[in-house]
Design a protein around this motif. Structure first.
Motif, short mmCIF file in Angstrom:
data_model
loop_
_atom_site.label_atom_id
_atom_site.label_comp_id
_atom_site.label_asym_id
_atom_site.label_seq_id
_atom_site.Cartn_x
_atom_site.Cartn_y
_atom_site.Cartn_z
N HIS A 182 0.84 -1.20 0.00
CA HIS A 182 0.00 0.00 0.00
C HIS A 182 0.87 1.24 0.00
CE1 HIS A 182 0.58 -1.72 4.09
NE2 HIS A 182 1.07 -0.53 4.34
N ILE A 223 -8.18 -6.29 9.85
CA ILE A 223 -6.83 -6.23 10.43
C ILE A 223 -6.75 -5.17 11.52
CG2 ILE A 223 -4.37 -6.05 9.94
CD1 ILE A 223 -5.70 -8.47 8.63
N PHE A 224 -7.24 -3.97 11.22
CA PHE A 224 -7.22 -2.90 12.23
C PHE A 224 -8.67 -2.45 12.50
CE2 PHE A 224 -2.65 -1.18 11.15
CZ PHE A 224 -2.10 -2.30 11.75
N GLN A 249 -4.03 4.22 4.32
CA GLN A 249 -3.08 3.33 3.60
C GLN A 249 -3.87 2.58 2.54
OE1 GLN A 249 -1.97 1.57 7.33
NE2 GLN A 249 0.21 1.86 6.94
N ASP A 281 7.22 -5.85 3.56
CA ASP A 281 6.14 -5.63 4.52
C ASP A 281 4.83 -6.26 4.04
OD1 ASP A 281 5.05 -4.28 6.91
OD2 ASP A 281 3.91 -3.10 5.44
C1 OTU Z 1 3.01 -4.58 9.08
O1 OTU Z 1 2.36 -5.43 10.02
C2 OTU Z 1 3.89 -3.61 9.86
O2 OTU Z 1 4.86 -4.33 10.59
C3 OTU Z 1 3.03 -2.75 10.73
O3 OTU Z 1 3.77 -1.92 11.59
C4 OTU Z 1 2.15 -1.94 9.82
O4 OTU Z 1 1.22 -1.22 10.59
C5 OTU Z 1 1.38 -2.81 8.81
O5 OTU Z 1 2.17 -3.84 8.22
C6 OTU Z 1 0.92 -1.95 7.67
O6 OTU Z 1 2.03 -1.51 6.89
O7 OTU Z 1 -0.94 -6.33 10.74
O8 OTU Z 1 -0.30 -5.57 13.16
O9 OTU Z 1 1.63 -10.30 8.39
O10 OTU Z 1 0.71 -8.97 10.90
O11 OTU Z 1 1.83 -7.40 7.94
C7 OTU Z 1 0.71 -5.61 12.21
C8 OTU Z 1 0.41 -9.70 8.66
C9 OTU Z 1 0.21 -6.06 10.86
C10 OTU Z 1 0.45 -8.54 9.59
C11 OTU Z 1 1.51 -7.50 9.27
C12 OTU Z 1 1.17 -6.12 9.71
#
Ligand code: OTU
Length: 625
Positions: A182, A223-224, A249, A281
């Protein structure tokens, strides 16, 4: 799918207009080696797309011109890494991770920390995302507004290049994030998409109404959820856009080959700044298909392999590390020399904490018995915690073999680590608690999760024990800088509105100068912890058995005690007592081993013929006497 160009047509097309500058003999050799893989992955994903040949040729030419612009020093590194591709499995490897602003103010400030990094023995430094990002809505830098600009508060791209070179000359490999799932909504592509430019609208996943979003959300995961429900957010004009994480994002549309080509350009640009390890990431999320969870789909792997093939051509020294914090089967699905040779080891990370909470090492033992063998030339990054939350990503079916119910166990662990379980030692906080699904993850610094603030003695032993596992396991150990001096949670994030909405900030404190000041004083908690860790680090670096990737589980016959063997180059046996009571392993366990061994940690002889006694939270590294 309509006509897929044949390999020979594609090859002829790519070679028709080679950019003379980049196509030297070295590039041509790597092109010949990796183009077949690139073509295979690219055609599997983009077959029938009208821009197929153009984007493929542009991507290759980007690798060629990028290689032509690579510095002599980086080209020398390319050759060295090609000659020694398993360099990152050396026993001397040690990683550290920090935020530039929080740990050192600026990139120049990071350079000032070099003497400390050398004292600690770092060979790998992960700087958290340091690119241009929105002022407020930045997700700690994971909302990138420009991959080619450093956040002006931290310095400039020239500073980053300078730092990368300085680190390299001291044997430290720079790691940065490639946030490629993203962009921030302030990225130029996003702005132009919002302004209605069709080319850039096609860079994202925009929907006129809720019809498709509703269908996708039947199978996607939130996810969030604290930020927005589901996977989409509404634009000012009423349309909907895919946003897996924060509303600011926006997920890139990898079904459009122009997006792949553009991001490959950003990747190669970063490589030429001197990045040696690229943290990929959120790899699981890059491909979407209706009716699926839109995570870890086959195309996500294909795209990673295509990126990797281009990287091998244009920047062969750089290696990918996958960030897949998911089910253990999915984690390993990304680990391959042709995809991501390095990966976080979230299973061992989470189960270390699980074992401390339960005083039962069996799930962790199972992970060591079954899930630490990787393909040749690949390695885990072993860590105790990261900048993110901890999720309990063990396999339910494996827990069930031990009579453990996955869902119930996760509820217990969440309660335990956020202090809702009577008698818990831990002082963590919940993250993204979802009342609708019951999901929750946890946050906290290593010291706080280990209860060091409540009981320094036991806290130190827990922190050392988890690090002893990370340092002895196969792969690269990675420290969260600040943890080595016992930094506790930082509740002041609640006073900063942009952070207060995200409890991960509780474990991303500023550099603890006072604790670092005490690190050589063993009369302090920081000093005791630091001395203990320094001892383990020195042992790891001096013990060839900790290099390479060979590892076998060793069943101790005692559910509280983890055992594993690093069998090569002299060999080391590791035992760790996860309980608060003394544990004894009976001599029969060691039948095949020499009776007398040496514990490297305690610096004493151990007679296995008498059995092995481990104090509460104690551990040994046994080598042939
Ligand atoms: C990642 O984590 C990063 O480490 C995070 O700091 C970011 O916020 C996120 O991407 C967005 O860029 O959901 O709670 O593997 O665990 O990719 C952290 C799946 C996340 C997810 C991971 C993500």
């Amino acid at each position: 799918m309509s006509d897929v160009p044949s390999f020979s047509d594609a090859l002829a097309h790519v070679l028709a207009h080679p950019q003379a500058a980049g196509w030297d003999a070295a590039f041509r050799r790597r092109f010949d080696t990796y183009f077949p893989a690139l073509f295979a992955e690219f055609s599997a994903v983009y077959a029938g797309h009208p821009a197929f040949l153009r984007e493929l040729a542009e991507a290759v030419n980007c690798a060629a011109s990028s290689y032509a612009e690579r510095s002599a020093e980086l080209k020398a590194l390319d050759a060295a890494r090609e000659a020694e591709p398993n360099w990152f499995t050396d026993e001397r490897m040690l990683g550290g991770v920090c935020y530039v602003d929080r740990y050192a103010g600026t990139l120049k400030g990071v350079e000032d920390q070099l003497p400390y990094f050398e004292e600690l023995g770092l060979t790998y430094l992960h700087l958290m995302p340091l690119f241009r990002a929105p002022e407020e809505n930045s997700d700690g830098g994971y909302a990138v507004s420009s991959y080619r600009e450093v956040n002006p508060k931290l310095g400039t791209m020239a500073d980053l290049e300078h730092l990368a070179g300085t680190l390299r000359r001291r044997g430290i490999s720079l790691t940065v994030d490639f946030v490629f799932n993203h962009t921030s909504n302030e990225h130029e592509w996003a702005r132009r998409a919002l302004a209605g430019e069709k080319t850039y609208e096609d860079y994202y996943l925009v929907f006129p109404d809720r019809t498709l979003p509703d269908q996708y959300e039947r199978t996607t995961r939130e996810i969030f959820p604290d930020d927005h429900p589901g996977s989409f957010v509404q634009l000012p004009d009423g349309r909907w856009i895919w946003a897996t994480f924060y509303h600011f994002q926006w997920d890139l549309n990898y079904a459009n080959p122009a997006v792949f080509r553009a991001m490959a350009g950003e990747m190669l640009f970063l490589a030429n700044r001197g990045v040696e390890i690229l943290r990929m990431d959120a790899v699981a999320f890059i491909w979407k298909r209706l009716g699926t969870p839109c995570e870890s789909l086959p195309e996500a792997h294909r795209l990673l392999r295509a990126f990797n093939a281009l990287c091998r051509m244009g920047a062969p020294a750089m290696v990918f590390k996958s960030e897949a914090i998911v089910h253990p089967d999915e984690v390993v699905s990304y680990i391959d020399r042709a995809e991501c040779p390095i990966s976080y080891n979230p299973l061992v990370m989470a189960l270390g904490w699980e074992a401390l909470a339960t005083r039962d090492a069996r799930l962790l033992q199972q992970a060591f018995d079954r899930r630490q063998q990787l393909p040749p030339g690949c390695a885990f990054v072993n860590y105790v915690r990261s900048h993110d939350d901890i999720g309990w990503t063990f396999a339910d079916e494996e827990a069930a073999e031990l009579g453990i119910h996955g869902g119930d166990h996760r509820r217990f662990l969440n309660g335990f680590f956020v202090g809702r379980f009577p008698g818990s030692f831990a002082q963590g906080e919940p993250f993204q608690e979802n009342p609708r699904t019951g999901d929750c993850r946890i946050t906290g610094t290593t010291a706080s999760l280990a209860g060091l603030g409540r009981d320094p003695d036991a806290g130190i032993r827990r922190v050392l024990l988890l690090h002893s596992v990370a340092l002895a396991a196969a792969g690269i150990p990675l420290l969260y800088l600040g943890d080595e001096v016992g930094q506790l949670n930082d509740p002041t994030y609640l006073d900063r509105p942009a952070e207060a909405v995200d409890s991960r900030w509780v474990h991303r404190p500023f550099r603890p100068d006072a604790l670092y000041g005490q690190r050589h004083d063993e009369g302090t908690v920081a000093g005791r912890l630091y001395a203990g860790l320094r001892h383990l680090i020195a042992l790891r670096k001096a013990t060839p058995a900790f290099g390479g990737t060979a590892l076998r589980g060793f069943w101790t016959g005692n559910r509280h005690v983890l055992g594993f063997h690093r069998p090569e180059r002299g060999g080391v046996l590791v035992f760790a007592n996860l309980s608060d009571e003394t544990q004894v392993l009976s001599p029969e366990r060691f039948g095949a081993l020499p009776s007398s061994m040496r514990d490297l940690v305690g610096e004493e002889q151990v007679i296995l013929g008498d059995g092995l006694t481990l104090p509460p939270l104690g551990f040994v590294w046994l080598a042939p006497a």
